[in-house]
Design a protein around this motif. Sequence first.
Motif, PDB file in Angstrom:
ATOM      1  N   MET A  58       0.857  -1.167   0.000  1.00 21.23           N
ATOM      2  CA  MET A  58       0.000   0.000   0.000  1.00 21.23           C
ATOM      3  C   MET A  58       0.906   1.234   0.000  1.00 21.23           C
ATOM      4  SD  MET A  58      -2.837   1.162   2.895  1.00 21.23           S
ATOM      5  CE  MET A  58      -3.905  -0.243   2.710  1.00 21.23           C
ATOM      6  N   ASP A  59       0.724   2.085  -0.989  1.00 21.03           N
ATOM      7  CA  ASP A  59       1.557   3.287  -1.049  1.00 21.03           C
ATOM      8  C   ASP A  59       1.020   4.343  -0.076  1.00 21.03           C
ATOM      9  OD1 ASP A  59      -0.587   4.592  -2.233  1.00 21.03           O
ATOM     10  OD2 ASP A  59       0.311   4.720  -4.218  1.00 21.03           O
ATOM     11  N   SER A  60       1.751   5.412   0.046  1.00 19.57           N
ATOM     12  CA  SER A  60       1.444   6.449   1.028  1.00 19.57           C
ATOM     13  C   SER A  60       0.073   7.085   0.789  1.00 19.57           C
ATOM     14  CB  SER A  60       2.532   7.519   0.993  1.00 19.57           C
ATOM     15  OG  SER A  60       2.258   8.526   1.928  1.00 19.57           O
ATOM     16  N   GLU A  61      -0.263   7.326  -0.474  1.00 24.28           N
ATOM     17  CA  GLU A  61      -1.546   7.959  -0.786  1.00 24.28           C
ATOM     18  C   GLU A  61      -2.716   7.031  -0.450  1.00 24.28           C
ATOM     19  OE1 GLU A  61      -3.778   9.763  -4.643  1.00 24.28           O
ATOM     20  OE2 GLU A  61      -1.657  10.302  -4.378  1.00 24.28           O
ATOM     21  N   GLN A  62      -2.581   5.745  -0.763  1.00 28.49           N
ATOM     22  CA  GLN A  62      -3.627   4.785  -0.432  1.00 28.49           C
ATOM     23  C   GLN A  62      -3.785   4.655   1.081  1.00 28.49           C
ATOM     24  OE1 GLN A  62      -1.974   1.425  -2.544  1.00 28.49           O
ATOM     25  NE2 GLN A  62      -3.641   1.466  -4.057  1.00 28.49           N
ATOM     26  N   ARG A  63      -2.645   4.631   1.765  1.00 29.69           N
ATOM     27  CA  ARG A  63      -2.689   4.534   3.226  1.00 29.69           C
ATOM     28  C   ARG A  63      -3.381   5.754   3.819  1.00 29.69           C
ATOM     29  NH1 ARG A  63       0.346   5.616   7.940  1.00 29.69           N
ATOM     30  NH2 ARG A  63       0.251   3.886   9.402  1.00 29.69           N
ATOM     31  N   LEU A  64      -3.051   6.931   3.317  1.00 26.96           N
ATOM     32  CA  LEU A  64      -3.675   8.159   3.796  1.00 26.96           C
ATOM     33  C   LEU A  64      -5.173   8.139   3.522  1.00 26.96           C
ATOM     34  CD1 LEU A  64      -3.373  10.938   5.084  1.00 26.96           C
ATOM     35  CD2 LEU A  64      -2.879  11.857   2.801  1.00 26.96           C
ATOM     36  N   ASP A  65      -5.559   7.683   2.341  1.00 26.39           N
ATOM     37  CA  ASP A  65      -6.980   7.591   1.998  1.00 26.39           C
ATOM     38  C   ASP A  65      -7.702   6.640   2.942  1.00 26.39           C
ATOM     39  OD1 ASP A  65      -9.225   8.249   0.253  1.00 26.39           O
ATOM     40  OD2 ASP A  65      -9.071   6.154  -0.435  1.00 26.39           O
ATOM     41  N   TYR A  66      -7.084   5.482   3.194  1.00 26.19           N
ATOM     42  CA  TYR A  66      -7.686   4.504   4.103  1.00 26.19           C
ATOM     43  C   TYR A  66      -7.815   5.083   5.522  1.00 26.19           C
ATOM     44  CZ  TYR A  66      -8.187   0.579   7.248  1.00 26.19           C
ATOM     45  OH  TYR A  66      -8.627  -0.254   8.239  1.00 26.19           O
ATOM     46  N   LEU A  67      -6.735   5.705   6.019  1.00 22.34           N
ATOM     47  CA  LEU A  67      -6.765   6.286   7.362  1.00 22.34           C
ATOM     48  C   LEU A  67      -7.854   7.350   7.477  1.00 22.34           C
ATOM     49  CD1 LEU A  67      -2.929   6.710   8.055  1.00 22.34           C
ATOM     50  CD2 LEU A  67      -4.496   5.162   9.249  1.00 22.34           C
ATOM     51  N   TYR A  68      -7.955   8.197   6.452  1.00 29.90           N
ATOM     52  CA  TYR A  68      -8.940   9.271   6.499  1.00 29.90           C
ATOM     53  C   TYR A  68     -10.360   8.720   6.478  1.00 29.90           C
ATOM     54  CZ  TYR A  68     -11.470  13.537   5.671  1.00 29.90           C
ATOM     55  OH  TYR A  68     -12.353  14.569   5.795  1.00 29.90           O
ATOM     56  N   LYS A  69     -10.623   7.734   5.643  1.00 32.24           N
ATOM     57  CA  LYS A  69     -11.971   7.136   5.588  1.00 32.24           C
ATOM     58  C   LYS A  69     -12.337   6.510   6.932  1.00 32.24           C
ATOM     59  CE  LYS A  69     -12.285   6.307   0.640  1.00 32.24           C
ATOM     60  NZ  LYS A  69     -12.241   5.321  -0.437  1.00 32.24           N
ATOM     61  N   GLU A  70     -11.405   5.820   7.528  1.00 32.62           N
ATOM     62  CA  GLU A  70     -11.672   5.206   8.834  1.00 32.62           C
ATOM     63  C   GLU A  70     -11.851   6.281   9.904  1.00 32.62           C
ATOM     64  OE1 GLU A  70     -12.453   2.035  11.450  1.00 32.62           O
ATOM     65  OE2 GLU A  70     -12.621   2.308   9.292  1.00 32.62           O
ATOM     66  N   TYR A  71     -11.081   7.350   9.815  1.00 30.07           N
ATOM     67  CA  TYR A  71     -11.210   8.484  10.729  1.00 30.07           C
ATOM     68  C   TYR A  71     -12.612   9.091  10.626  1.00 30.07           C
ATOM     69  CZ  TYR A  71     -10.220  13.034  12.854  1.00 30.07           C
ATOM     70  OH  TYR A  71     -10.246  14.152  13.638  1.00 30.07           O
ATOM     71  N   GLU A 116      -1.505   9.131  13.019  1.00 30.15           N
ATOM     72  CA  GLU A 116      -1.038   8.498  11.778  1.00 30.15           C
ATOM     73  C   GLU A 116      -1.243   9.419  10.577  1.00 30.15           C
ATOM     74  OE1 GLU A 116       0.695   5.625  11.412  1.00 30.15           O
ATOM     75  OE2 GLU A 116       0.723   5.715  13.606  1.00 30.15           O
ATOM     76  N   ILE A 117      -2.372  10.117  10.528  1.00 33.60           N
ATOM     77  CA  ILE A 117      -2.624  11.053   9.416  1.00 33.60           C
ATOM     78  C   ILE A 117      -1.607  12.188   9.461  1.00 33.60           C
ATOM     79  CG2 ILE A 117      -4.261  12.773   8.531  1.00 33.60           C
ATOM     80  CD1 ILE A 117      -6.521  10.788   9.352  1.00 33.60           C
ATOM     81  N   ARG A 118      -1.313  12.674  10.652  1.00 30.27           N
ATOM     82  CA  ARG A 118      -0.315  13.744  10.784  1.00 30.27           C
ATOM     83  C   ARG A 118       1.049  13.275  10.290  1.00 30.27           C
ATOM     84  NH1 ARG A 118      -1.814  17.576  15.440  1.00 30.27           N
ATOM     85  NH2 ARG A 118       0.413  17.667  15.869  1.00 30.27           N
ATOM     86  N   LYS A 119       1.405  12.026  10.603  1.00 28.81           N
ATOM     87  CA  LYS A 119       2.682  11.481  10.120  1.00 28.81           C
ATOM     88  C   LYS A 119       2.693  11.396   8.601  1.00 28.81           C
ATOM     89  CE  LYS A 119       3.571   8.555  14.132  1.00 28.81           C
ATOM     90  NZ  LYS A 119       3.554   7.158  14.599  1.00 28.81           N
TER      91      LYS A 119
END
Length: 190
Positions: A1-14, A103-106
């Motif tokens: 999972m690349d950084s953008e996908q990870r960020l998208d996943y984290l944000y959706k879960e957030y 995690e999103i901040r990181k």
Amino acid sequence: MDSEQRLDYLYKEYVRLSQQAEEYIQSAFEDLKLMGVIGATIALWKPIVDFIVLAKPEIDASGLLFLGFLSLLLIIAIIGFWNLIKQSFIIFFADNLQSYEEEIRKELSVIDGSGVFGLNLEKEAKLLQSYRSTFAAFLLVFALATTFIPVLILMSLSITYALVYLVLSLVLFGTYFRVLKKSTRRFLKH
């Protein structure tokens, strides 16, 4: 999972967790409205009993008043403790949101102290202190009204009923305040 996908996943879960917390918050406020209606019913219970006794004089007014007040007190206690359970879920979601915020901040390489995705992290202690103070004041007024109005009414008819009601009220409200304090204490030790 690349950084953008990870960020998208984290944000959706957030967002999902935020919505869950919001639903519990709305539900908790609805419970408070219901407690208010029941509190108002306590004030109306004496005239209702007077009307019933007028229609059926063989009914013991003091016993009916006591049972009615006691029933309303127990309903208030059940709603109040159920509300504390909901508040526990809200705190649980807030804890989880903090992890996602970190995690999103990181992922965004946000500098600490910028306030981005930090709504829960930096302001939690102040919010909970304000919440505890305000909520405790509201509950104290509510507890006084739902305890002493019935006690005063019951004292005019039966000192035993008045004392039993007073003791039960003090035990229930005292327990509620202790649980509320314990459930939020760990957030105020920063």
